[in-house]
Each structure stands twice: as structure tokens, then as C-alpha cells.
Motif scaffolding. Structure first.
Motif, short mmCIF file in Angstrom:
data_model
loop_
_atom_site.label_atom_id
_atom_site.label_comp_id
_atom_site.label_asym_id
_atom_site.label_seq_id
_atom_site.Cartn_x
_atom_site.Cartn_y
_atom_site.Cartn_z
N SER A 52 0.81 -1.22 0.00
CA SER A 52 0.00 0.00 0.00
C SER A 52 0.85 1.27 0.00
O SER A 52 0.36 2.34 -0.37
N MET A 53 2.12 1.16 0.40
CA MET A 53 2.99 2.33 0.45
C MET A 53 4.13 2.24 -0.55
O MET A 53 5.06 3.05 -0.51
N ARG A 54 4.08 1.29 -1.44
CA ARG A 54 5.16 1.10 -2.41
C ARG A 54 5.38 2.36 -3.24
O ARG A 54 4.44 3.00 -3.67
N ASN A 55 6.68 2.69 -3.40
CA ASN A 55 7.12 3.89 -4.16
C ASN A 55 6.80 5.20 -3.45
O ASN A 55 6.94 6.27 -4.06
N THR A 56 6.38 5.13 -2.19
CA THR A 56 6.21 6.35 -1.40
C THR A 56 7.57 6.84 -0.92
O THR A 56 8.35 6.07 -0.38
#
Length: 367
Positions: free
Chosen positions: A272-276
Motif C-alpha cells: 500500500s505504500m510502495r514507491n512512497t
């Protein structure tokens, strides 16, 4: 006589300078360069001209190198031995190369690295390339010993990239006081600890990109703060943005100026936070502590409630005992009397069995 000796010495020097090029090698006197590339050599060739400053012996089948490998090559400043399948480097191998400044041993299979393997006279060595050169973890330990004993106080560039390093031995770089550039990219480093960067006060660039760092703990942050003037590369690591990463994200935010690839510091997990960006992840995960505090409060409340329930049950049990105290007392007395009667019976039987006369009387009475 002296003139004759001088003439002989001059002729010997002249012969060494203008020596013929070794077979299967290419020599350029004008460029002071000798190349022996992909010639299936099994050892360092002999007869390399004394004028050589740049020596390239690459792509061969050389298994080991030792002090006898580079006799008469005092003028060499750049030595490339990459892609030779070298597995052993003996002590003092390069000691005769008193002008050596750059040594390339990349793409080899170094399994045994002796102490003082990289010792060079006058501490002239400035660059050491060991990319894709270490065979296993044992060779990493040998390397740590060799870096300590080889007098590399003047070394400025060290490349250890692409070596599948997981953990670095304690204080491995502590004797490289003049190191400027340290390449540790494309490894499998999972943590920064063991005073890894202690003593590297002059380090200008540290590349830790493309490793296996999921976070950097308090100890790792302290290690990086030991070298505050060093620019860092930390991108392309699988950072896990979950509770516990807050201290690292705070450090990233206050250290933006020294992280060259700040835009590549992103979350890999959870999905859900990938590439954040880690710059934003800190704000998103600060609620972890609040959730943890709420969880702790709920847990404490549960413990208090459980204690009250157990205390209430205990009071009820004591109250029941109090109400039945007379009956309990009577049962205790009855059990005591029954035990006493049984004990007296056993005692009487023991006395009869121990006295033959009483035993006869008892038998007669039974008849």
C-alpha cells in the motif's frame, strides 16, 4: 675497471628498458604500455619491458600471484589484473612495484588473501578495485586482515561493489585514514553496525545503493553521523515502511543535503505504500506510536479488569468458606479421628507381630 663496470651496468639497464615484448603481448614504448589480453596465460609473463608504466594482463587463466610475479617492474603505476580467475594473492605480491598507484583485481575469484597482500613500497597505492573479486565470506575476513596489515594509509579509492556482502567485519576500514571514495553498491548488506566507518574522517563519498537495507537502525544512524562530511548514495534498497522506521525517516529528512539520490529512497513494503518517498513516509507512519500507545492502554486495561475479576472470585471463595466454617471444622475433626483409629490399629498389629508370645495368644484367641 670502473669504466667497464659502469658500461656493463648501463648496458644492462638499456637492455631492460628496450627489452623485447613478451610473446602473446602487445607493447607500446611510446605509451609505456603493455597489454596481454585474453591470451590464455597461466602466469604473469616474464620479460616485460622495464619502461612499462601501464600493464594490462586481463582475461587469462592465472590462478595465483606472488612476489616473484612482478620482478623488474618498478616503473609500473597502473596494473590491471581483472578477469583472470585469480584465487590467491600472497603477501608482498606488489611490494616491488614502488610506484604503483592503481591496482585492478576485479572479476576474479579471490579465496585466499594473505596478510600484507597489498603492501606497496612508499605506500604509493591510491586506488584498489575489488569489484566482483571476492569468492566467499572467508575471503572477506582475509580482506579485513589484509587491509589492516598492508599499510594502505594513502589509499583513496576502494571498490567492493558486486561481492554479495551481507555483513562487514568490525572496523574493516579503520586503518584507511585517507580514504575518499568507498563503493559498497550492489551487495546484500542488511545492516550497518560494528563501527564499520570509524576512522574514515576524510571520506567524501559512500555508495550503499542497491543493497538489502530494509531500514537503518539507531546504531546505523550513529555510524553515518560519524562521517558528517560524506555524501551518501542509499537508493534502490528495499525499505520497509512500517512501525519502527520513524527514526530513520526523520534522519533522512534532516540529512537531505548529503544524500545524492534522495529521490530513490522509497518504500518497497508494504504494498500500500510502495514507491512512497521516505521523506513523506515519516509523516504517514508517525501514527504508529499513537496506535502502539492505544494498544498498550487497552492491554493494561485488560490486565486491570482480569485482576478485578480474579479478586472478586477470591472474595466469593473466602466468603463461602466462612459460611461453611462449622461443617468444614467437623469434617476435619472426623478425618483426624479416622486417621487416629487407623494409626492405632497399625500400631497394635505391629506390637503383636514383633512379640512371639502375643502372637501365640492372638492366634489362640482367633481359634
Amino acid at each position: 675497471m670502473r669504466d667497464l663496470e659502469r658500461c656493463l651496468i648501463f648496458c644492462a639497464l638499456l637492455a631492460s628498458v628496450y627489452a623485447a615484448c613478451p610473446s602473446r603481448c602487445e607493447c607500446s614504448e611510446a605509451a609505456h604500455t603493455v597489454k596481454c589480453v585474453s591470451k590464455d596465460l597461466r602466469s604473469i609473463p616474464t620479460g616485460i619491458p622495464g619502461y612499462t608504466r601501464n600493464l594490462f594482463i586481463t582475461g587469462n587463466q592465472i590462478g595465483r600471484i606472488g612476489p616473484e610475479s612482478f620482478i623488474g617492474l618498478e616503473n609500473v603505476t597502473t596494473l590491471s589484473l581483472s578477469n583472470n580467475r585469480i584465487s590467491e594473492v600472497e603477501s608482498q605480491t606488489f611490494a616491488r612495484l614502488r610506484n604503483l598507484r592503481a591496482l585492478d583485481l576485479s572479476n576474479n575469484q579471490l579465496a585466499i588473501i594473505h596478510p600484507e597482500a597489498f603492501t606497496v613500497q612508499n605506500q604509493s597505492l591510491r586506488e584498489l578495485n575489488l569489484s566482483r573479486a571476492l569468492y566467499n565470506h572467508s575471503s572477506v575476513m582475509d580482506l579485513a586482515t589484509s587491509l589492516r596489515w598492508s599499510s594502505l594509509g594513502a589509499l583513496q579509492v576502494l571498490d567492493l561493489s558486486h561481492n554479495s556482502l551481507i555483513l562487514l567485519p568490525a572496523r574493516i576500514f579503520s586503518h584507511l585514514l585517507n580514504l575518499r571514495h568507498l563503493q559498497l553498491s550492489n551487495n546484500s548488506l542488511v545492516a550497518i553496525h560494528n563501527s564499520t566507518f570509524q576512522g574514515l574522517e576524510k571520506l567524501e563519498e559512500l555508495d550503499l545503493s542497491q543493497n538489502a537495507l530494509k531500514t537503518v537502525g539507531e546504531e546505523g544512524i550513529q555510524e553515518l553521523d560519524y562521517i558528517p562530511r560524506t555524501t551518501l548514495l542509499l537508493g534502490n534498497n528495499p525499505f520497509m515502511c512500517k512501525c519502527g522506521i520513524e527514526s530513520f525517516t526523520l534522519w533522512v529528512n534532516r540529512s537531505q543535503a548529503r544524500i545524492w539520490d534522495i529521490d530513490r529512497l522509497v518504500c518497497a513494503f508494504p504494498v500500500s505504500m510502495r514507491n512512497t518517498s521516505l521523506l513523506e513516509a515519516g509523516k504517514l507512519t508517525l501514527g504508529c506510536h499513537q496506535r502502539d500507545a492505544g494498544g498498550d492502554l487497552a492491554l493494561q486495561t485488560s490486565y486491570v479488569f482480569l485482576g478485578l475479576v480474579l479478586g472478586f472470585i477470591g472474595l466469593i471463595f473466602l466468603f463461602v468458606l466462612y459460611l461453611n466454617r462449622k461443617g468444614i471444622k467437623k469434617r476435619i475433626y472426623d478425618m483426624r479421628d479416622a486417621c487416629r483409629e487407623v494409626w492405632e490399629g497399625y500400631h497394635y498389629r505391629f506390637e503383636i507381630d514383633s512379640d512371639p508370645r502375643l502372637s501365640q495368644v492372638s492366634t489362640a484367641a482367633d481359634v
